[in-house]
Design a protein around this motif. Structure first.
Motif, PDB file in Angstrom:
ATOM      1  N   GLU A  24      -3.010 -55.928 -47.053  1.00  0.00           N
ATOM      2  CA  GLU A  24      -3.146 -57.305 -47.513  1.00  0.00           C
ATOM      3  C   GLU A  24      -4.098 -58.040 -46.590  1.00  0.00           C
ATOM      4  N   GLN A  25      -4.961 -58.838 -47.176  1.00  0.00           N
ATOM      5  CA  GLN A  25      -5.939 -59.551 -46.376  1.00  0.00           C
ATOM      6  C   GLN A  25      -6.271 -60.865 -47.056  1.00  0.00           C
ATOM      7  N   CYS A  26      -6.545 -61.883 -46.245  1.00  0.00           N
ATOM      8  CA  CYS A  26      -6.848 -63.207 -46.760  1.00  0.00           C
ATOM      9  C   CYS A  26      -8.357 -63.402 -46.797  1.00  0.00           C
ATOM     10  N   GLY A  27      -8.860 -63.955 -47.891  1.00  0.00           N
ATOM     11  CA  GLY A  27     -10.281 -64.258 -47.964  1.00  0.00           C
ATOM     12  C   GLY A  27     -10.875 -63.889 -49.295  1.00  0.00           C
ATOM     13  N   ASN A  28     -12.194 -63.902 -49.351  1.00  0.00           N
ATOM     14  CA  ASN A  28     -12.895 -63.596 -50.586  1.00  0.00           C
ATOM     15  C   ASN A  28     -13.288 -62.132 -50.698  1.00  0.00           C
ATOM     16  N   GLU A  29     -13.021 -61.353 -49.677  1.00  0.00           N
ATOM     17  CA  GLU A  29     -13.333 -59.932 -49.695  1.00  0.00           C
ATOM     18  C   GLU A  29     -12.432 -59.215 -48.701  1.00  0.00           C
ATOM     19  N   LEU A  30     -12.350 -57.881 -48.856  1.00  0.00           N
ATOM     20  CA  LEU A  30     -11.496 -57.075 -47.989  1.00  0.00           C
ATOM     21  C   LEU A  30     -12.370 -56.127 -47.183  1.00  0.00           C
ATOM     22  N   SER A  31     -12.379 -56.277 -45.866  1.00  0.00           N
ATOM     23  CA  SER A  31     -13.154 -55.424 -44.976  1.00  0.00           C
ATOM     24  C   SER A  31     -12.193 -54.429 -44.321  1.00  0.00           C
ATOM     25  N   ILE A  32     -12.368 -53.147 -44.627  1.00  0.00           N
ATOM     26  CA  ILE A  32     -11.444 -52.108 -44.175  1.00  0.00           C
ATOM     27  C   ILE A  32     -12.169 -51.145 -43.243  1.00  0.00           C
ATOM     28  N   ASP A  33     -11.565 -50.847 -42.089  1.00  0.00           N
ATOM     29  CA  ASP A  33     -12.105 -49.879 -41.137  1.00  0.00           C
ATOM     30  C   ASP A  33     -11.491 -48.507 -41.401  1.00  0.00           C
ATOM     31  N   PHE A  34     -12.346 -47.495 -41.574  1.00  0.00           N
ATOM     32  CA  PHE A  34     -11.906 -46.120 -41.761  1.00  0.00           C
ATOM     33  C   PHE A  34     -12.264 -45.300 -40.511  1.00  0.00           C
ATOM     34  N   GLY A  69     -14.008 -45.021 -53.612  1.00  0.00           N
ATOM     35  CA  GLY A  69     -13.282 -45.202 -54.862  1.00  0.00           C
ATOM     36  C   GLY A  69     -13.724 -46.384 -55.696  1.00  0.00           C
ATOM     37  N   ASP A  70     -14.708 -47.145 -55.202  1.00  0.00           N
ATOM     38  CA  ASP A  70     -15.209 -48.290 -55.968  1.00  0.00           C
ATOM     39  C   ASP A  70     -16.686 -48.126 -56.322  1.00  0.00           C
ATOM     40  N   GLY A  71     -17.166 -46.872 -56.263  1.00  0.00           N
ATOM     41  CA  GLY A  71     -18.565 -46.610 -56.562  1.00  0.00           C
ATOM     42  C   GLY A  71     -19.461 -46.574 -55.350  1.00  0.00           C
ATOM     43  N   ASN A  72     -18.916 -46.835 -54.163  1.00  0.00           N
ATOM     44  CA  ASN A  72     -19.703 -46.842 -52.929  1.00  0.00           C
ATOM     45  C   ASN A  72     -19.316 -45.653 -52.052  1.00  0.00           C
ATOM     46  N   THR A  73     -20.316 -45.126 -51.317  1.00  0.00           N
ATOM     47  CA  THR A  73     -20.098 -43.981 -50.445  1.00  0.00           C
ATOM     48  C   THR A  73     -20.736 -44.233 -49.085  1.00  0.00           C
ATOM     49  N   SER A  74     -20.421 -43.366 -48.117  1.00  0.00           N
ATOM     50  CA  SER A  74     -20.986 -43.503 -46.773  1.00  0.00           C
ATOM     51  C   SER A  74     -20.958 -42.152 -46.074  1.00  0.00           C
ATOM     52  N   TRP A  75     -21.987 -41.911 -45.219  1.00  0.00           N
ATOM     53  CA  TRP A  75     -22.034 -40.736 -44.351  1.00  0.00           C
ATOM     54  C   TRP A  75     -21.738 -41.117 -42.908  1.00  0.00           C
ATOM     55  N   THR A  76     -21.296 -42.346 -42.668  1.00  0.00           N
ATOM     56  CA  THR A  76     -21.015 -42.835 -41.324  1.00  0.00           C
ATOM     57  C   THR A  76     -19.749 -42.180 -40.773  1.00  0.00           C
ATOM     58  N   ILE A  77     -19.711 -41.960 -39.454  1.00  0.00           N
ATOM     59  CA  ILE A  77     -18.543 -41.329 -38.827  1.00  0.00           C
ATOM     60  C   ILE A  77     -17.297 -42.189 -39.031  1.00  0.00           C
ATOM     61  N   ASP A  78     -17.338 -43.431 -38.592  1.00  0.00           N
ATOM     62  CA  ASP A  78     -16.208 -44.351 -38.735  1.00  0.00           C
ATOM     63  C   ASP A  78     -16.688 -45.590 -39.490  1.00  0.00           C
ATOM     64  N   PRO A  79     -16.734 -45.516 -40.808  1.00  0.00           N
ATOM     65  CA  PRO A  79     -17.338 -46.613 -41.573  1.00  0.00           C
ATOM     66  C   PRO A  79     -16.413 -47.810 -41.723  1.00  0.00           C
ATOM     67  N   THR A  80     -17.027 -48.973 -41.908  1.00  0.00           N
ATOM     68  CA  THR A  80     -16.335 -50.184 -42.327  1.00  0.00           C
ATOM     69  C   THR A  80     -16.829 -50.521 -43.721  1.00  0.00           C
ATOM     70  N   HIS A  81     -15.910 -50.605 -44.675  1.00  0.00           N
ATOM     71  CA  HIS A  81     -16.302 -50.856 -46.066  1.00  0.00           C
ATOM     72  C   HIS A  81     -15.699 -52.162 -46.557  1.00  0.00           C
ATOM     73  N   VAL A  82     -16.481 -52.905 -47.313  1.00  0.00           N
ATOM     74  CA  VAL A  82     -16.050 -54.188 -47.865  1.00  0.00           C
ATOM     75  C   VAL A  82     -15.747 -54.014 -49.345  1.00  0.00           C
ATOM     76  N   TYR A  83     -14.499 -54.226 -49.718  1.00  0.00           N
ATOM     77  CA  TYR A  83     -14.090 -54.244 -51.121  1.00  0.00           C
ATOM     78  C   TYR A  83     -14.173 -55.682 -51.631  1.00  0.00           C
ATOM     79  N   LEU A  84     -14.802 -55.854 -52.778  1.00  0.00           N
ATOM     80  CA  LEU A  84     -14.974 -57.193 -53.339  1.00  0.00           C
ATOM     81  C   LEU A  84     -13.803 -57.613 -54.215  1.00  0.00           C
ATOM     82  N   ASN A  85     -12.949 -56.653 -54.574  1.00  0.00           N
ATOM     83  CA  ASN A  85     -11.811 -56.957 -55.436  1.00  0.00           C
ATOM     84  C   ASN A  85     -10.588 -56.193 -54.950  1.00  0.00           C
ATOM     85  N   GLY A  86      -9.425 -56.815 -55.090  1.00  0.00           N
ATOM     86  CA  GLY A  86      -8.192 -56.113 -54.808  1.00  0.00           C
ATOM     87  C   GLY A  86      -7.909 -55.086 -55.893  1.00  0.00           C
TER      88      GLY A  86
END
Length: 350
Positions: free
Chosen positions: A102-112, A127-144
């Protein structure tokens, strides 16, 4: 004369294939005359009185194997030990994440995290159409919502080269706390009471608390009708709460002036700093249905603001902090008299 028995064993530990996930070891008792045998496999498993068997190790590690043999006739004990080292080379995924966020705001920034140590290469599908080759990525989900995340660990130095895991992530996007409200100003010329009627349209709020600025408070109400005892300027604080977002305080003001005539309510200072309080040069007591004219001059006599619209108030524009001269023509709402007033106003706090 009884000759002592030969108590001996053979441990056949093959060279293991680092690309195999298990190791098979043959154990056998090669002596004679043993009345009892006890095998300790080094991983908590034991065997009793087996003369020969095969044991499979499935978990990498170091194992200290031991055989205890007993000859009852001679009351003779023998212990035979050996060490097994089993370390296959495999690429493995190693990541953890809270399955519900759960996160407050207009977007969700998740550290993997790819784990420690991380594989040489990593691939993430969020899982939202975005991918990354980064070792420890931070991804921003625009929708819950519910997402299936794929993590792939890649190590060309290992036997399997690639290992992968999928896991669900449930994201709850909580709107930022906010509230909109308006109040109806008092009637001019001393008619009516000093009342505010407030309707709050709040988002993301579990509870709301009103402080009216005169000692009156209202908890958990979205519709407020409050009468102030005296004319004056009151600061209204609305505190918004929920269990996820930080508390937020929204501030506004209610100004009540007993208007006798407009000459008593011309301001001499205003602060256009964007705080919502006294941000514009406002003249009260003006009849908006009659002719109106306002001119504001700087200290060199140059006009910096001119309008004939009584609802158009000066916000300071690009003018600097300082004192300005104004010329105001209007009709007094209380006496229906045409008036012209001049004076000085100070612009502060830009």
């Amino acid at each position: 004369l009884i000759q002592p028995e030969v108590l001996d064993a053979q441990f056949l530990i093959p060279p293991y294939d680092p690309c195999q996930a298990s190791l098979s070891v043959d154990f056998s008792f090669t002596g004679t005359g043993a009345d009892s045998l006890y095998w300790s496999m080094g991983d908590g498993v034991s065997d009793t009185n087996s003369l020969a068997f095969t044991y499979v190790y499935n978990i990498p590690g170091v194992y200290f194997v031991e055989l205890f043999a007993h000859d009852a006739d001679c009351d003779l004990d023998t212990s035979i030990t050996d060490t097994i080292r089993f370390f296959p080379t495999q690429a493995e995924v190693n990541t953890t994440i809270d399955p519900f966020i759960e996160q407050c705001g207009n977007e969700l920034s998740i550290d993997f995290s790819s784990g420690n140590p991380a594989p040489p290469q990593n691939y993430w599908d969020f899982g939202d159409g975005n991918t990354s080759w980064t070792i420890d990525p931070t991804h921003v989900y625009l929708n819950g919502g519910n997402y299936e995340v794929l993590f792939v660990a890649i190590d060309s130095n290992t036997c399997n080269i690639v290992d992968s895991v999928t896991f669900p992530v449930a994201l709850n996007l909580v709107p930022e706390l906010n509230v909109d409200f308006n109040y109806t100003p008092p009637l001019p010329c001393g008619q009516g009471d000093f009342r505010v009627d407030l309707q709050a349209n709040a988002t993301g709020v579990d509870s709301i608390y009103w402080d009216m600025g005169d000692g009156a408070v209202f908890p958990d109400s979205t519709t407020i009708s409050h009468v102030y005892a005296d004319a004056g300027s009151y600061t209204i604080n609305i505190s918004l709460f929920n269990g996820i977002c930080p508390p937020k305080v929204v501030t506004s003001s209610a100004v009540f002036i007993e208007i006798k005539e407009s000459s008593g309510i011309i301001p001499n200072v205003f602060t256009p700093n964007g705080d919502g309080l006294n941000d514009r040069l406002v003249f009260l007591g003006v009849n908006h249905s009659e002719a109106y004219s306002l001119k504001v001059f700087n200290r060199w006599g140059t006009p910096v603001f001119v309008t004939e619209n009584s609802n158009q108030n000066w916000d300071g524009g690009v003018s600097e902090v300082g004192t300005y001269f104004y010329e105001l023509k209007y009709t007094d709402v209380c006496k229906s008299e045409e008036k012209m007033v001049t004076g000085f106003v100070t612009l502060l706090g830009k």
